[in-house]
Structure formats: C-alpha cells, structure tokens
Design a protein around this motif. Sequence first.
Motif, PDB file in Angstrom:
ATOM      1  N   GLU A  86       8.383  -0.091   1.146  1.00  0.00           N
ATOM      2  CA  GLU A  86       8.719  -0.185   2.413  1.00  0.00           C
ATOM      3  C   GLU A  86       7.711   1.169   2.427  1.00  0.00           C
ATOM      4  O   GLU A  86       9.027   2.516   3.600  1.00  0.00           O
ATOM      5  CB  GLU A  86      10.171   0.131   2.691  1.00  0.00           C
ATOM      6  CG  GLU A  86      10.636  -1.416   3.365  1.00  0.00           C
ATOM      7  CD  GLU A  86      11.820  -1.536   3.694  1.00  0.00           C
ATOM      8  OE1 GLU A  86      12.542  -0.470   4.137  1.00  0.00           O
ATOM      9  OE2 GLU A  86      12.471  -2.883   4.126  1.00  0.00           O
ATOM     10  N   SER A  87       6.631   1.586   2.009  1.00  0.00           N
ATOM     11  CA  SER A  87       5.695   3.389   2.309  1.00  0.00           C
ATOM     12  C   SER A  87       5.020   3.179   2.186  1.00  0.00           C
ATOM     13  O   SER A  87       4.355   2.521   1.372  1.00  0.00           O
ATOM     14  CB  SER A  87       7.310   3.902   1.921  1.00  0.00           C
ATOM     15  OG  SER A  87       6.665   5.359   1.323  1.00  0.00           O
ATOM     16  N   PRO A  88       4.554   4.121   2.047  1.00  0.00           N
ATOM     17  CA  PRO A  88       2.542   4.341   1.452  1.00  0.00           C
ATOM     18  C   PRO A  88       2.956   4.570   0.249  1.00  0.00           C
ATOM     19  O   PRO A  88       3.968   5.540   0.039  1.00  0.00           O
ATOM     20  CB  PRO A  88       2.394   5.281   2.062  1.00  0.00           C
ATOM     21  CG  PRO A  88       2.922   6.014   3.706  1.00  0.00           C
ATOM     22  CD  PRO A  88       4.749   4.999   3.563  1.00  0.00           C
ATOM     23  N   ILE A  89       1.940   4.366  -0.429  1.00  0.00           N
ATOM     24  CA  ILE A  89       2.726   5.294  -2.195  1.00  0.00           C
ATOM     25  C   ILE A  89       1.516   5.853  -2.306  1.00  0.00           C
ATOM     26  O   ILE A  89      -0.285   6.695  -1.909  1.00  0.00           O
ATOM     27  CB  ILE A  89       2.236   3.739  -2.875  1.00  0.00           C
ATOM     28  CG1 ILE A  89       2.875   2.463  -2.963  1.00  0.00           C
ATOM     29  CG2 ILE A  89       2.419   4.218  -4.335  1.00  0.00           C
ATOM     30  CD1 ILE A  89       2.156   1.515  -3.490  1.00  0.00           C
ATOM     31  N   TYR A  90       1.899   7.387  -2.372  1.00  0.00           N
ATOM     32  CA  TYR A  90       1.308   9.002  -2.774  1.00  0.00           C
ATOM     33  C   TYR A  90       2.603   9.171  -3.544  1.00  0.00           C
ATOM     34  O   TYR A  90       2.571   8.927  -4.217  1.00  0.00           O
ATOM     35  CB  TYR A  90       1.967   9.134  -1.722  1.00  0.00           C
ATOM     36  CG  TYR A  90       0.946   9.062  -0.341  1.00  0.00           C
ATOM     37  CD1 TYR A  90      -0.481   9.223  -0.170  1.00  0.00           C
ATOM     38  CD2 TYR A  90       1.697   9.086   0.619  1.00  0.00           C
ATOM     39  CE1 TYR A  90      -0.357   9.321   1.667  1.00  0.00           C
ATOM     40  CE2 TYR A  90       0.917   8.868   2.271  1.00  0.00           C
ATOM     41  CZ  TYR A  90       0.207   8.236   2.431  1.00  0.00           C
ATOM     42  OH  TYR A  90      -0.667   8.443   3.887  1.00  0.00           O
TER      43      TYR A  90
END
Lengths: 655, 655
Positions: free
Chosen positions: B538-542
């Motif tokens: 549930e989030s961008p992968i950075y």
Amino acid sequence: MGHATNRVEDMASPNTGTATTRETIVEIHSVCLPPKKTTFQKLKKRFADVFFPDDPLERFRNQTWRNKVILGLQSLFPIFIWGSQYDLKLFRSDVVSGLTIASLAIPQGISYAKLANLPPIVGLYSSFVPPLIYSILGSSKHLAVGPVSIASLVMGSMLSESVSPTQDPILYLKLAFTSTFFAGLFQASLGLLRLGFLIDFLSKPTLVGFTAGAAVIVSLQQLKGLLGIVHFTGKMQFIPVMSSVFSNRSEWSWETIVMGLGFLIILLTTRHISMRKPKLFWISAASPLASVVISTLLVFLIRNKTHAISFIGHLPKGLNPPSSNMLYFSGTHLALAIKTGIITGVLSLTEGIAVGRTFASLKNYQVNGNKEMMAIGFMNMIGSCTSCYVTTGSFSRSAVNYNAGAKTAVSNIVLASTVLVTLLFLMPLFHYTPNLILAAIILTAVIGLIDYQAAYKLYKVDKFDFFTCMCAFFGVLLVSVPLGLAIAVSVSVIKILLHVTRPNTLEFGNIHGTQIYQSLKRYREASRIHGFLILAVESPIYFVNSTYLQERILRWTREEETRVKENNGSTLKCIILDMTAVSSIDTSGIEALFELRRRLEKQSLQLVLVNPVGSVMEKLHKSKIIESLGLSGLYLTVGEAVADLSSTWKAHGQP
Amino acid sequence: MGHATNRVEDMASPNTGTATTRETIVEIHSVCLPPKKTTFQKLKKRFADVFFPDDPLERFRNQTWRNKVILGLQSLFPIFIWGSQYDLKLFRSDVVSGLTIASLAIPQGISYAKLANLPPIVGLYSSFVPPLIYSILGSSKHLAVGPVSIASLVMGSMLSESVSPTQDPILYLKLAFTSTFFAGLFQASLGLLRLGFLIDFLSKPTLVGFTAGAAVIVSLQQLKGLLGIVHFTGKMQFIPVMSSVFSNRSEWSWETIVMGLGFLIILLTTRHISMRKPKLFWISAASPLASVVISTLLVFLIRNKTHAISFIGHLPKGLNPPSSNMLYFSGTHLALAIKTGIITGVLSLTEGIAVGRTFASLKNYQVNGNKEMMAIGFMNMIGSCTSCYVTTGSFSRSAVNYNAGAKTAVSNIVLASTVLVTLLFLMPLFHYTPNLILAAIILTAVIGLIDYQAAYKLYKVDKFDFFTCMCAFFGVLLVSVPLGLAIAVSVSVIKILLHVTRPNTLEFGNIHGTQIYQSLKRYREASRIHGFLILAVESPIYFVNSTYLQERILRWTREEETRVKENNGSTLKCIILDMTAVSSIDTSGIEALFELRRRLEKQSLQLVLVNPVGSVMEKLHKSKIIESLGLSGLYLTVGEAVADLSSTWKAHGQP
C-alpha cells in the motif's frame, strides 16, 4: 448496506455503440471496517512496524530457558553461532583469504591514513584492533574490516577545514579520535535504538553520485603525490585543487612522475586482469604489496643519487598505544568533532552494511542491519580508545576476501595477526616507501568507485534518480562533501513529497464483458459508462494534496460534462472515486471529501467511494462522512457500484 | 502474453473446506504499457500538473482576439468582471457592510499596530491603502482587508528580538516596512511562479495549534494594558510573560483593572450574543467602536482626577505619508527583515486565502489561489511604500462583512473612505482613548481564534494530526513563534515520510464465488487459496522502503510456509504481489523486486506481479524485470493470475 443480489440488465454498455445487451447477476458486498483496535494497540503495531520489522524475538518463543540464554548469547556474539562448528578445513580457507587481504590492507591502511591527513601508522593501528572486534561481534562472514577511502577523505576534508594537520598535529589527531568515537557512538545508537532505517535515506542514486564525486576528489588529491608537489592546497573542491596543481608546476619532479606512472600502470593493469577473470583475484590483491616492496627497494638503492622522490620516513615500532586520554568532550572543536563523527559514521555504516548485504545475498545468509550497526559502532568506539580512526567493511578488500574463499570472520583474525607482526617487527622496512606509491594505490582503489554503468542505468530507467545522482556528484565536487550529501538527500526527499503533493488521478473505464475497470488512456478496450465518471486517485490524501485533489476532481467533472454535451451523451449523474490506491488519509483529506461532496451535490451529482483501505475506512467512519454519503455512497468494487446505481436509476424510471 | 481464454476448474477453492467445484471461464487480459511519451512530454505534463493544475489558459481557447484581451484584463483585474454589472442595489448593500466593518476596523487597526509595537496611526494607514488595492486586484467578494492579529504579533515578536521599538523607533519602523515589502514580494512571487501549493504545507492541524498558541501569547501580552503595568518584558514566551506580570505587582492599577474588566465583559458578551444569533452581527460589530467612544469620554472626564489610566496621546492628522525612502536593502538587519517578511508573509497569505475560500465556498464562487496571492502580495508591496505594515483578509471582519450583506469588493472601498475621513478629520478624538480598551479589543478578537472544538475533532478522528496540532501549540507557547511553526511543519512532513518508509502490506484472500480479492484480516468471507500467497503493498516502492518491503515480504513467506506446514496444507508455490496501490517506483524499488525474485527462486517460489500502474509498468519494462519474470509473471488481476497459474500447474500434473 447488507448483502443484496440485483439482476441488472445492460449494466456495462459503453457509449462506443458496440454494447450488447446481456444479463448479469451482480452481488453487492458491503465494505467492512477493519477489526477494532484501541489507540494503544495501533500505536504498538506501528511501533513494532517501525522499530522491529524483523520480529527479533520470534526465535525466542516457545524455547526453554537454557535455549533462550544460548540464543541470546548467539544473537549478541555471532561468534557463538559458527564457533562451535569451526574445523581445520574452514581454518585453511580463512588463513589463505586472511593473508591475501592483509597484503592489500597494509599498503591501503598506510595510504588511507594519509588521505585523512593522519600519520601512516594510524592506518595500520586501524587494521589491527577493529578486525579483531568485528570477528567477535559481526554477523557477516566476508566483510574485511579496516580504513576505507570515502570515510578517510571526508574526515580529512572536514577536520582540516578548521585545524591544520601540519601545524597542529596533536590537536588534529585528538579530533580524529574524538570524531571516531562519536561515529561509533552514533552507529551503535542507531543499532540499539533500531533506527537503522535512517540510513536508507541515502538512496543508491545518491551514493553512486556521492561516491563518484568523492573518488574524483580523492584522485585529484593524489596528483600531489604523483607529481611530487610539495605545496598543495588544503581544499578539496575541483577548482582550487586544479589551480594548485598548475600554479605549482615548478615543483613537478620528473623522477616522481616517471616512477609513479610506471607503478600506476602496473596496478591498473593487474586490477583490470582480476576484474576480467575473478579467479585471478590474487594478482590485483598481491600487486599493491609487491609494488610497495619494489618501489621501496628502488628508492633505497637510489637514495644517495636523488632527493626528488619523497618517502614516508621513520615509523614507530610497537602495538597500538591507548588513546582514550586523547578524546575530549568539551572545547571549541567539539561541535566539529560531533558533526564529522556523524557524517563519517553514516557514510562508513552505509558502506559496511551494503557490502555485508551484497556478499550475504550471494551466499544466501542473513545480515541483520541493526546488529551490524552495533558491531561496527562498538568497533569504532573501542578503536577510538586504541589509536584507530574510523573503520568499516571495505568493498574492494571484502571482494578479495570473498574470492579468496573466506569462510568465517576468522579471516579478519588472520588479517589482524599479520598486521600485528608487521607492527611489531616490520615497520623499519617502510622507511623508504615512496609517497608516490601510496598515491598510486589510492588512485587504483578509488577509480573502481566511479560506477558510470550504474549512472547510465539510472539515466535509462529513472530520470529523476539520475538527477539526484548528478546533484550528489556535482555537489560533492564543486561545493563540499557534507553539503553535496545534504543536497542529494533533500532532492530525494523532495521527490517523495512532490509525488504526494501532485498525485496522479486517472479516469477509468470498463473492459467490456468483464468486471475490470482500468485507465481509459492506457487500455483501449476500456470504455466509459453512461452517466458515470470513474476516477482513481493514486496517492494518500493528505493536507499537502487535499486542495489540489478537490480542484482536480471538479475539473475532471467539468471536462466530462463538456465532453458529454458535445457528444450529446446522457447526462453525468455520478462520480465514482476508486480509493484502492489511497493508502492513507488525514483530517484535511476528509474535509476535502466533505467539501467535494457538498459541491458536487450543488450540481446534482452523486459522489460514491469505492474500496477504501482499512485505515481510511476507519477514519471515514469516525468522521461520519459515510453517513453523509448515504446508503449508496460506498461500494466494494467499481463494478458493484455501477450495477447497483444503474438498477436504482432504472427502478426510478430514469434513463 | 496476448489474449487467451482458459477453462479453469475449481480455480478458487479456499482451504476452508467449503469449496465447491465449479466451472468458470476466465479470460486472461494482458497488461498494457501506457501510451509512449518522450521524457520532454513527461516533464511537460509533470510541470503542468505542478504549476498549472487549474489550466488557467483553458478559458482563452477558441476565443476571438478581442475577447482574449477582455478575458486577460478580467483575469488581471477582477474589478472588470463585476464592475460593468454594478448597480445601485448592490451599492446600497456594500455601503452598509463597508460602514459596519469600518466601525470594527478603526479600533482594531489601532490595537493591532500596538501589538506589532508600531505607532497606532500605522494601523489606520494600513486600513486605508490596502483595501483600495485589494478592491481592484482581489477576486473575493467578502474579504475585509487590513491588519490582522497573528501577523502583527509575529512581526512584533520577531523584530523586537533584535531592535527595541522604544529605544530605536525609527529603525524599528524601517524594519517593519522593509519586512512588509519582502512579505509582499514573497507573496506575489509565490503567485507569479505558481508555487502557491507551498502554503498547503501549513496543514489545518498546524494552523489550529499555531493560531491557538499565538492567541494565548497575544492574550497574555494584553495583561500589560489591562493591569496597567508600565515595565513589561519584551519576550513572548509563556514563562517570562507570566513572571513579568507577577513581579511587577506594584505597578498594577486598580482603576485600569476595573475599567478594563468592565469593557472586556461588555465586549465578550456582545461577541457571545452575535455568535449565538448571526443576524445580530451588528451588536458585536458596533461594540468596539462604542466602547472606544465611551471609554475615551470617561478618561477625558476624569483626566484631572487620576493619572493611573494611560491613554494613546497625540496622533498626527493627515493621509499616509510615503515610506518608500524607509525601505532598506542592505545592512546588518536585512536578513532579519527578509526572514520576518517571509514568515509573516506565509502566515498572512494562509489566513487570507483560507478566509477567501471559506466565504467563496458559502456563496459558490471560485477564488483562484495564485491570483489571490498576487493581489495580496502587490497590496503589501504598495502598502510598504505608503506607511502600511503587513495586511491580509481578516477572518473576524470578513465574517462581519459577509453577515452585513457585502456583495462586492466595493465594501472595501467604503471601508477605505471611512478610514480616510477618520485620518483627515477625526484623529484628535482618539487622544484620550485608553490603552486598556485596545487591550480589551485585542483580547476579545483573539479569544475566538482558540478553536478547541477543531482540536477535539482532530483528537477523535486522527491522533497524529492532533499530535501535530499540539506540537505547534506548545512550540509557539514555550519555544518561539518561528520555531514552533517549523517544528509543526517538520512533524507533518515526517508523518508523510514515515508512511512511505514503513508501508502497510496486506495478505489478500478470495471472497468466495467472486473475482474479488480482499484483506484476510478485514473480510471474514475472504479465504486463502492453495499454493498462493497474495500480498498487496500500500505505498510507492522507493529507496526509503525497498529494503524493508523486501524483508517484510520474505517474512510473510516464511510465516505462510510455517502456517501451511502446521495445517498440512499443500505447499506454497507462488507469491502474488498486487501492485494496484504502488503508485510509483524508483530504481531502488526495482532492484528490490529483482532481489526478491532471486531469493524466492532459490526457495522454488514464483513471483507474480499484478496490475502495476502506468508509470510503474513503464519502469518495469525499461529495467527488463518483466522479461526476467517470464511469461506468467504479470497479470491484470489477481483472479486471472490465480486462474492461469492453477490451470498451468494442473496441465503439468502438479496438485
């Protein structure tokens, strides 16, 4: 909003005209709240997520007391894990690899100490105590510990800005040990407080750029040794260094240049051979020591004929003297020592952890980040009391260690023993070692740090990452080491914030004959559905974007109404917001939804939310927005929303 | 990976034992790349998204040249929009509301100038020029322009830390005008450069806390006037102010206290009445002026009997003198003036925009943020050359303006004309106006700024937002105004970063009989599928979370394998990553996926990605990870992935 089964005809007739009338049974599922949790439970979970994502106590569960003690000891001192199964075969491998890295570590140790403006002997001290401590505390099997180029450079550049290493060598040495102590304290604290994730903020692009920039700076600094210049700038930036090189042309010594270039070519060639054929790792591993021996002999032989070639000079024999009395925790330079400690600490930690993880991944074992931080931290704290400066796992030496077949941390013990013998008996042999060979060794080591292939890959895949990389590179090269780093980290953080500040919104359409809704722009099969505007928001809704999203959605609505009018389509009646990718919301976001609903209502448009995630659902519930949206304001899937609303409209006789 | 139709039996048999064998036709859809765009096109779109989200040139399209000029004039000077339709009926409303706010603005102007440690007359000057300019440039119909409490307080507290307003009044005045100029310049630049979104970083919780903290500080400062203390601290923090109040008990004057409390009670009561019944707005609007008149008369009458009550004294008659010669752009205090300008500029801008939006939303018209910024900015820049200090739209006076029936910006012109008359003819009347009445007016105005209900709502809905609010409140109260603001903004930004650093991962299951996959924890109907572990990120992968996510997913896998072993279930074969909510990825994220695939492969587990969004898909494609995942490594929906893989396994005779 319980379960309900509706028979809906023609529910997905896109306005492309190719629709066929079908009968579909669509079951409507209600959207659940997540299981109820108190604030304390949520805080606890969040806390565990942030600080204990690896669940370190997992292994201790359901164990006897005796086992728990053994596991505890093993987790504090990894030597207990492999120590009991250690045998002669492993030892043989470790001796070979230990001796190999020692032949690399001794000349590199002396060279890197010079890079940090420290006496060469400190480089050897730092290759003796830290490897011993790491072999007890560290969990990597292949990490070869000692001074490294980047941390040496950074320490040298930061400290010499305030204190001259030539005019006030004792104060400089004190500052170096104090910085090392703070570096260790900072590293160990990060590990103990389980804040290791903070080093993740140094992203790979930042590190690629920073390392390359630092490598260029280090290389330029070596021009001093390779050209035989005596008066050289103390600054690190590109411009003063180059002007210093060319303004002192009278000091260039051809003997130094010829000899330096000769050895540089040998070293670069052997490095190239070993890179091509990893099995021949020993060629590049042995060449620095061989070069040191040969060049020392040469200088010794011609010592009466020329004085153009400068050499190291007298080195004291004997083991590391204690240096805890040289640490100081007050005075004008304390802030500088702390700052230098934190920056060299972060950098050396990042290098050590990255190197450890790389080789662990190759051999498929785990290196625990927080534990490694404590190991490296304690190593530096003890080091600072025994005349060592900042050390960590070096990439080049660890690679040699790995290729030479190291099996356990015993190779670090072998390394330390070899350095011990050198310190006790062999120091006089380095008297005539020329400085040019140290410069050549450093140059050969740091050239490998310029990873232009990685930079090119960044350019191909992600332009923004490439930009970050360039910021770090030019920041370090042209501004200063700590500022370059700060600029690059800020740029990477701003990227994250920008992504949240201006999130993507997509218009969705139905892929004909399915329940799949996808981006209209991306999927040609997808088509709009009469009366609906389906939007997906691709970001959390926070204070930084709530106003933007509200305006953007209203603009989508205006544009859709214009489009409908131009095409004489049926009027827009409902805006469906697919919240699947909205992973979080705050009070500003909720207020924006309220306001959006209010403004859409004024235009007789209905707002429907689809599939909010657990935490979002909870906040929507608490803020009573769900009640205000009404019974048909929340669905589990876009398909169900479309089906249910269409059938309701039909029941009310609307087109 | 083209279209393919597979007949799959028993594709969704959860291991709860309740599965029924069914036949389902599942069509497999390929995942598209987004339409190809060059880097330049992407940059252009990103640029437009960041700086022109409102598409300001939209209205100019398909217009004749003449219309374009008219539209351009209208967008620069909103007065051209409403000016042509202005009539007597509107004028009547505007005169009534203009006179009403003037009766409020005159005493408040004098009071707020004192809050900023400026001569009272400057407050009146600031209520004359800025409203005139705003009426030409501004797009809000209800904003009542003039000095406001928060910006006055902040300017007073920041400037008086370096320059004493009593010992060096000329320098102080110069600094105030210079700060005002920079505030205007900064505001106008934000608007011109379309960087208005930066003020969104002052979130509502931050503002609620900050305003309440500032209101408490302002209230405490008024104890000086209300108690008649002569020697008062110049500091703003809670502790020095309170100690100053009690250490100077000998200076307390009972006459001042009695009179001050009396008027304070009157003012608070009238305010309370108007809040209860908005129709009686004129009671609270008229009471400050009435109190000023009555108290001035009282002091005039007893002027020979007591000297305990301090009053304003001589005020010069006449219009705003030019002050452009008092601006200075060099010298030691320039940095302070710029800093004060930026902080007061941001704060007054935030207040002005928020107030404008509030009333625009009530009457359903648009206030353009960037244009408002330019209007407020120019107003302050011109103001700084005509003896005005920072002004903006005041919440309390705008509310009165709205309730009094203001229709257009003409009410601001009426306000300015009334102030003009006052400046020209009525100034001597204020000679005996007591300082205590100014303190009472300020106190009454700022008490309304403490929005404890909003704080309570934050506490109920979002604990973190409440925490931010408290940081701002106590930061302002105990540390300092700019630091308190900085702390609160940092806390809100750290929240965003923390959300990305430790994103949620959920285990999904199938809702029986549907193609819906949802969180197992949240939906009891959902159940696991043999051989699959379905995870949603549930989030961008950075770079900040790539290592964490990789480790977390491997931990999910270990836990699932343990669970399967304990339940004697069929072995785990495939990890499905639902990427729907992964709105962005960078090179570190891609490397983490590569590494994850490699490590899962070593455990004979397959990695499958589902539904990556456009930009993510593009980067996956460029980095060749999709090729490395193989043909069955990418699907559009979880359902299709499960169906296709199950049928493949069946075809190969696996269970």
